[in-house]
Design a protein around this motif. Structure first.
Motif, PDB file in Angstrom:
ATOM      1  N   ILE A 171      54.818  30.120  27.493  1.00 25.87           N
ATOM      2  CA  ILE A 171      53.503  30.381  26.892  1.00 25.87           C
ATOM      3  C   ILE A 171      53.340  31.874  26.614  1.00 25.87           C
ATOM      4  N   ASN A 228      53.097  34.115  23.104  1.00 25.45           N
ATOM      5  CA  ASN A 228      52.085  35.130  22.860  1.00 25.45           C
ATOM      6  C   ASN A 228      52.684  36.444  22.397  1.00 25.45           C
ATOM      7  N   GLY A 233      52.573  23.703  21.507  1.00 24.18           N
ATOM      8  CA  GLY A 233      51.888  23.293  22.743  1.00 24.18           C
ATOM      9  C   GLY A 233      52.334  21.899  23.144  1.00 24.18           C
ATOM     10  N   SER A 268      47.847  27.164  26.534  1.00 28.39           N
ATOM     11  CA  SER A 268      48.753  27.894  25.648  1.00 28.39           C
ATOM     12  C   SER A 268      48.299  27.792  24.196  1.00 28.39           C
ATOM     13  N   GLN A 314      46.828  30.749  21.761  1.00 27.40           N
ATOM     14  CA  GLN A 314      47.446  31.078  20.470  1.00 27.40           C
ATOM     15  C   GLN A 314      46.429  30.986  19.338  1.00 27.40           C
TER      16      GLN A 314
END
Lengths: 574, 587
Positions: free
Chosen positions: A273, A277, B50, B289, B293
């Protein structure tokens, strides 16, 4: 671009500090996602709400430091780039001011102007943006990659593998677009020229009813320019979607690789995750960097144009002083000269003029009269022969010292937007008394009073004055500093005969000690001269006094008869 | 450029700009479709990633490869489609901006060519040129690039918002706090910055004006050795421009970091609240997540929009200047029912004409005259007396304030300007040549002129030999830096141009002032031929040129003070005879 380093260097410290602050600020921004990763992986499983809020607070703190840092750095960047541009402009303007006439002919005035305006503006933009985004981009990129490398080297390698593809793309695009930009600039010049011509020629165009023709002419160049812009745009447009696509595919690969690593227990969801980013940050940084490339390729063209002028060599070298020869004030010795090296514009010219004497020059259009003045004042160097001033070769006199001896009015001389006073003074240390006396002698006093005095504002290029008024102001300028040598190049053509005669009277009375070189079309303007030089096609075809020439020079006699009507002898009866 | 000082309303500007865009509705619609589709594809990315992460499970060996890879394949397809569509979008937008900029330049130029002569006497050439090049370019830059970005950003924002709402509606509340914060800070900064940017453009304009002026006078400056003084003046303007730049940047560069800060703030808030919600069991890790985003995608464009709003300020200022020029009043249209002047006979009369360029400064008072067909009218007088003004009125470059001018008994205000002007040929003191070959310049007034005609005219004007001496002869290109062509030679070229025309009336305004008398004499025969059977108006200082005139008008301070033939005027021993004798005074 390398030539601009000299200007950047003095601000090196300031720029380094800016970069450092930017670096810290960017680092803070980079920290935020890794705090996020830590939160999700380590803090959240503990279930301690207080700790979560604490880590959240740290994120806000980082953001605040980034805010302050970025603002400070941006302001410093603006300041240093402003100052750098100021210096470049100063040097460029100075260099242009000191260019020799031949060099300025080469660059052309419109080009010199656009280098000083558009190109320095482009450079200013470049310097400021380079410091603002140009630093942030690479730092975010390198920093992002480093952090991801620490987090998970394998996933990072996948991502980094896409970077060369982007580099190739950007290289190919810039390589293709830079020459296209240059071509576009050339077509733009053409369009500007059409507009310029239509403005200056408005009367002729309207009189000949050529408006439609001119519109078609403009449409043509307008379309040509628009087509070129579209072409360049089409090439440049590849950069953004192209690099985004490459990076996005890299991202997809990261997810796939992440799945493989996860399966082997080599990474965790929190890492992936956070990785995604960082990926967004890296993507944006990369887009920023491609934008810098575009900026640079435009800036490079400008830097080159600026450097070309700055690096123009000193043209008119001052030679070591030699022995003084003779006592005459002005001597031309077998002088020949050509502007373009094709045909001599002046050939084998010799004459000699004593202190306080007057030389009249007469000749057909294009016979080399103004060229002679250009050589005397050393705007150009003669190809052969030499010119002596008080016995010294003018090439041995420093240009400034040489030119200070002269008061001159050129054909179509230059007036600028300021008061009449400033136009006569022309930046010199002259008293008001001197200016007023000069205006009187130049027969300008009457009209100056009529328009409202010395503080009357002259408009651009003297557009609000008539031809004769302009010439009288220019003559006043030439007389004001009581010059050693006065040169008038066809500068009373717009004066009516009465004013012209009054002017000659004033010159005779108050400037008897001044050596004069007077170019004229009218015999009456020069007939009283001590020596008259008659030019034809760059050659001397007559030299002597009015009476001598009437006897010896058929061309002169012909001119005199045509102007005086009944022949040269009518002269004295007024 | 009238209405200077008043700032046009922003909505009004947008409306006018929209009129340019609305011509290309099809392009715009397809661009919008491309953008929507492209962004949708792009925006599914995070959702898919995701999903892929969720499919990986939580520990080693837990990965559902089939699902992960099908998501990954979908991602690749989405990104490919999105990249392709956004490239097509760019091409469409470039095409659109090409059409708009081309149209806008055309509108400005067409307006320029319909403006009265007086406009160009008032405005600086450089200023007009900067409208058609720099200002239009600025407008175009922001409306092809920035507008697209804004639209794109809005789509992204909207879509991200929907996605976030679908993932975790509660978390979205965070933005209810941060978005108003962004808007307020951006607005605060732009209101501060706008006047600073105007000032910055103004100072830069002043600097550029100074540069243009002073480089034009470089020769004079070097002649007086005043380089350092001029440079010192330049430095002052330069410093002012840089100061104005710095002041504008000082506030202008606040926007980026501030909006960035607010974004980071929302990220922090989202993570804290997201983590808390995870603990509460209402949110999965993959969802956090995706949400993060999207929230990045959500706030990124807002950042971008904030920056663009800053840049739009300069675009609006530029659009103001462009529209002001387009809105200039054109030459008054010909009177209703204006007739075309045909089969001109060549009789000209003026009755009680008065005129001033500005109402408070009359140049001509009560001017009257009569010119028979084929007569030679000379206009003499001191500089500034109003001679050129008479020409301006005859050609209707300006209209008289009162009184009537007639050609063949028709009031010229009632005939079309085009036919009136075509009835005259004209050679002016300020020679006008354009960037083109010598041939093109001479043939300018007569499109069907062949090479023989041009050569004949050039021979008559005594410029043929000179032209032939050039390496390229008649094909020599006359460019800006033609150092080699003197002012007198330029005049001869324009005389040759006039000789090609066949008009019943002729105007010579100091047509030979820079031609030496000898050449003038040589072209005398041709000039006489040119003038034969034509009604001629001649302005000249050289009285030898005008001694043969049928009628001489002596103008002084806007009035005809004497008129008659040379002999009559000489016998009057008035102003004319004084002027005449002055030319023989030695000192």
């Amino acid at each position: 671009m390398r030539d601009m380093l000299k200007y950047i260097r003095p601000f090196g410290g300031c720029i380094a500090l800016t970069l450092f602050i930017k670096f810290v600020a960017s680092l803070m921004e980079l920290l935020i996602p890794s705090i996020l990763a830590k939160m999700i992986d380590d803090v959240v499983p503990l279930g301690n709400r207080g700790l979560i809020v604490l880590w959240g607070g740290t994120m806000v703190l980082c953001a605040a430091i980034a805010l302050v840092g970025n603002i400070v750095a941006n302001r410093m960047a603006a300041k240093s780039s402003g100052r750098i541009t100021e210096r470049i402009r100063h040097d460029l303007f100075s260099r242009i001011t000191y260019l020799s006439a031949r060099q300025l002919d080469g660059f052309t005035v419109p080009s010199a102007v656009s280098r000083l305006t558009t190109d320095t503006y482009n450079l200013n933009q470049l310097f400021a943006r380079m410091q603002r985004i140009g630093v942030r981009g690479p730092i975010l990129l390198v920093g992002g990659i480093l952090i991801t490398l620490l987090m998970d080297p394998w996933l990072t390698l996948v991502l980094v593998a896409t970077l060369p593809a982007i580099a190739v793309l950007v290289y190919a695009v810039t390589k293709k677009s830079v020459p296209m930009y240059t071509r576009q600039q050339g077509i733009l010049d053409g369009m500007v020229r059409v507009v310029q011509e239509n403005i200056t020629g408005v009367r002729v165009i309207k009189a000949l009813s050529k408006t439609d023709y001119e519109r078609r002419r403009f449409d043509k160049v307008n379309n040509e320019l628009a087509d070129m812009e579209q072409q360049v745009g089409g090439v440049m447009a590849l950069t953004n979607p192209g690099s985004t696509l490459i990076l996005n595919l890299g991202l997809t690969a990261v997810v796939a690789a992440g799945a493989l690593l996860m399966d082997k227990g080599m990474t965790s969801p929190g890492v992936i995750i956070a990785f995604l980013n960082y990926f967004t940050i890296i993507l944006n940084a990369m887009l920023g960097i491609t934008r810098i490339f575009i900026l640079c390729s435009k800036g490079q063209a400008s830097a080159k144009r600026v450097a070309e002028v700055l690096k123009a060599p000193e043209d008119l070298q001052v030679l070591p002083a030699g022995e003084k020869i003779g006592r005459a004030h002005i001597v031309f010795e077998k002088v020949s000269f050509s502007y373009e090296g094709i045909k001599n514009n002046l050939e084998d010219i010799s004459f000699s003029l004593g202190h306080g004497q007057t030389l009249g020059i007469l000749g057909a259009t294009g016979s080399g009269k103004s060229t002679l003045v250009n050589l005397l004042m050393r705007f150009y160097d003669a190809d052969s022969g030499r010119i002596l001033l008080d016995g010294e070769d003018i090439r041995t006199i420093p240009t400034g010292k040489l030119r200070e001896k002269f008061g001159v009015v050129f054909q179509n001389d230059f007036l600028f937007a300021d008061t009449i006073r400033e136009n006569i003074r022309y930046f010199r240390d002259l008293t008001d008394g001197q200016l007023v006396t000069a205006a009187q002698d130049a027969q300008a006093e009457g009209f100056i009073r009529a328009v409202g005095g010395m503080d009357y504002a002259v408009s651009v290029r003297g557009n609000n004055l008539s031809g004769g008024q302009k010439q009288r102001l220019l003559i006043a300028r030439a007389l004001a500093a009581d010059p050693e040598i006065l040169i008038l190049d066809d500068s009373s053509s717009a004066l009516d005969y009465r004013t012209d005669a009054a002017l000659r009277g004033a010159l005779h009375e108050h400037f008897a000690h001044t050596t004069c070189v007077i170019i004229a079309q009218r015999i009456s303007s020069i007939r009283g001269a001590d020596r008259i030089l008659v030019l034809d096609n760059g050659r001397e075809i007559g030299y002597g006094t009015h009476d001598q020439l009437l006897a010896s020079c058929p061309v002169y006699r012909e001119i005199a008869e045509s102007q005086m009507g009944t022949g040269g002898e009518v002269s004295t009866d007024a | 450029m009238h209405k200077t000082g008043t700032h046009q309303k922003k909505t009004y500007l947008l409306g006018r700009l929209w009129r340019y865009l609305s011509r290309h509705k099809l392009l715009i619609v397809s661009a919008l479709l491309c953008m929507l589709a492209g962004n949708l594809f792009g925006l599914f990315g995070p959702k898919l990633s995701g999903n892929a992460i969720d499919a990986m499970g939580v520990g080693a060996g837990d990965v559902d490869f089939r699902r992960v890879f099908s998501y990954v394949a979908l991602m690749a397809v989405c990104y490919l489609a999105s990249g392709l569509l956004s490239y097509i979008l760019s091409l469409l937008m470039i095409r659109l901006s090409r059409q708009v900029i081309c149209r806008m330049r055309k509108d400005v130029f067409d307006k320029l060519s319909s403006l009265p002569v007086g406009f160009f006497d008032r405005y600086q050439t450089g200023d007009i040129i900067s409208v058609i090049s720099y200002d239009i370019d600025t407008v175009n830059q922001s409306f092809s690039n920035d507008l697209l970005q804004v639209l794109q950003s809005m789509v992204i924002v909207l879509f991200s918002l929907i996605m976030m709402l679908s993932i975790a509606p509660l978390l979205v509340l965070v933005f209810a706090f941060t978005i108003p914060l962004s808007i307020l800070s951006t607005r605060f900064i732009t209101t501060r910055v706008r006047p600073l940017f105007r000032r910055r453009s103004k100072k830069l304009g002043e600097l550029n004006g100074f540069v243009e002026e002073m480089i034009g006078g470089q020769k004079t400056t070097t002649a007086y050795h005043r380089e350092n003084a001029v440079i010192a003046r330049f430095d002052l303007k330069n410093a002012k421009a840089v100061d104005a730049y710095n002041k504008a940047e000082y506030y202008g560069t606040l926007t980026g970091p501030s909006v960035n800060f607010i974004n980071n703030l929302s990220l922090a808030l989202v993570s804290v609240f997201g983590a808390l919600m995870y603990l509460g069991g209402s949110l999965g890790l993959g969802n956090i997540s995706s949400f993060i985003q999207y929230s990045r995608k959500f706030s990124g464009p807002i950042n971008e929009i904030a920056n663009i709003i800053g840049e739009l300020q300069s675009a609006f200022a530029a659009a103001e200047r462009v529209f002001r020029l387009i809105d200039e009043l054109p030459e008054k249209p010909d009177a209703a029912g204006a007739r075309v002047l045909e089969d001109v006979y060549g009789e000209v009369a003026a009755r009680h004409v008065s005129f001033g360029y500005t109402p408070d400064k009359p140049v001509l008072h009560d001017f009257s005259m009569h010119a028979d067909k084929g007569s030679l009218i000379a206009i003499v007088g001191p500089t500034g007396a109003g001679k050129t003004t008479i020409i301006n009125l005859l050609m209707r470059f300006y209209d008289a304030d009162s009184g009537v001018i007639e050609v063949d008994g028709h009031d010229i205000a009632t005939v079309t300007r085009r036919s009136l002007r075509q009835a005259y040929s004209m050679v002016l003191q300020d020679t006008w040549l354009f960037y083109g070959t010598i041939y093109e310049n001479i043939a300018y007034g007569k499109e069907d002129a062949g090479m023989e005609d041009v050569v004949r005219a050039a021979k008559a004007a005594h410029i043929h030999d000179y032209i032939e001496s050039l390496p390229d002869g008649y094909n020599t290109l006359l460019s800006d830096n033609g150092v080699n062509i003197s002012k007198g030679q330029k005049q001869l070229l324009t005389i040759a141009r006039a000789m090609l025309l066949d008009c019943k009336m002729l105007i010579l305004d100091e047509a030979t002032s820079n031609v030496d008398t000898r050449t003038e004499q040589q072209i005398q025969a041709a000039m006489l031929k040119l003038m034969r059977d034509k009604t001629c108006f001649v302005i000249a200082h050289r009285l030898s040129t005008i001694r043969n005139a049928d009628h001489i008008l002596v103008i002084r301070d806007g009035d005809v003070v004497e008129q008659g033939t040379h002999e009559e005027l000489m016998n009057q021993k008035g102003f004319y005879s004084q002027l005449y004798y002055a030319q023989f005074e030695t000192y």
